[in-house]
Design a protein around this motif. Structure first.
Motif: not given
Length: 336
Positions: A208-222, A243-253
């Motif tokens: 998925v492609e997002v334009r802000a770190t906050a937009d990742l949250d729903d994808y990560l949750t589900l 920051r988007a990189h860091d959040r995705a890495v923390a989720a194992g993506w």
């Protein structure tokens, strides 16, 4: 501490391909050091907003770090990072935590007039050294071309980019039978449940492609994907992309960096972001035409590998200002 004495913004319409428009920002400090930034296909009001506000934000103002400059514009942010890192004599990739000195590249192939022609183009790229190919697919151009390419190249690593064009996952589930690594951008942005349902049905990783770190949250949750398609030019700042990189890495993506359009500066920033530890998938800066670039050396792949300029400060590329000014359709300059 940087203090900008002159800033210049240029509007450039690139002469080849889709004639993409870029806004280029040049910052010059009191010591004569320069920093460059680029926004590819900027929003319609970017030019007027920069003309109205940029002088007050930057001219004669001391700032300690690019994050402290309240521009809200990706070209200005990139120029601040380029200037700041050049003043310190460090590469941008190093300053943001990059670790790779080279990146594997993917090459992106658009739909063709025939499947036979597409297979010929794939052969050309494989002969040029690429071991990873991304095929653009759309409804009506998906299963048959992927099947043909896989039959011709059983061991080739393949991904598909759907361009957010699908509303039903049936054809995409069928594509999974051909050993795809990634299915990029299958559904319209924000349709998280469709992405989650597809990811449950396929062995390939959904991206998925997002334009802000906050937009990742729903994808990560589900758990709606396993790959972040990180396009630094889509973020308001390099730090936000980090920051988007860091959040995705923390989720194992896994993360794939992309950004092949523009005059070369945005591509250079994509390479710098692509050197981050979590960017484990091949980088995409290969979209033609290379003739649009106004930087030296050209940003691109050689035999399927992209060099990260870890021996040069800043973005690691110089700007051909003579060519740039020939391409410029408009510009304005402010001096302190």
């Amino acid at each position: 501490m940087p203090r900008v004495r002159e800033l210049e913004v240029l509007r450039v319409v690139l002469p080849f391909g889709r004639r993409t428009e870029s806004l280029l920002v040049k910052l010059t400090d009191h010591g004569g050091m320069t920093g460059w930034g680029e926004a590819v296909s900027p929003p319609p009001k970017s030019w007027s907003r920069l003309e109205e506000t940029l002088g007050a934000v930057l001219l004669g103002v001391d700032w300690e770090h690019p994050d402290s400059v309240p521009s809200g514009d990706p070209a200005v942010d990139m120029a601040c990072w380029d200037l700041w890192t050049r003043m310190r004599g460090v590469p941008l990739a190093d300053a943001i935590g990059g670790t790779r000195t080279s990146l594997m590249a993917t090459v992106r192939l658009t739909p063709d007039l025939s499947i036979e022609s597409l297979v010929t183009r794939v052969n050309q790229q494989v002969c040029a050294g690429y071991s990873h190919v991304t095929l653009d697919v759309r409804p009506g151009w998906d299963v048959e071309p992927v099947r043909a390419v896989r039959a011709a190249y059983p061991a080739l690593t393949l991904a598909v980019d759907c361009g957010n064009a699908y509303t039903d996952g049936g054809q995409l589930v069928a594509l999974d039978a051909y050993g795809l690594e990634v299915i990029e951008r299958p559904f319209p942005v924000g349709d998280v449940y469709a992405h989650a349902d597809l990811q449950d049905q396929v062995s390939a990783s959904v991206a998925v492609e997002v334009r802000a770190t906050a937009d990742l949250d729903d994808y990560l949750t589900l758990r709606a994907a396993r790959v972040l398609l990180l396009r630094p030019a889509a973020f308001p700042s390099i730090s936000e992309a980090r920051r988007a990189h860091d959040r995705a890495v923390a989720a194992g993506w896994d993360i794939q960096c992309a950004g092949g359009q523009g005059a070369g500066l945005a591509r250079a920033a994509t390479v710098a972001i692509g050197s981050l530890p979590g960017c484990t998938l091949p980088c995409d800066v290969t979209q033609p035409p290379r003739n649009n670039q106004i930087v030296t050396p050209i940003v691109g792949a050689n035999a399927g590998v992209i060099a990260v300029p870890f021996t040069q400060p800043g973005l690691g590329h110089s700007v051909d200002e003579t060519r740039l000014r020939r391409l410029a359709k408009d510009y304005f300059t402010f001096t302190a």
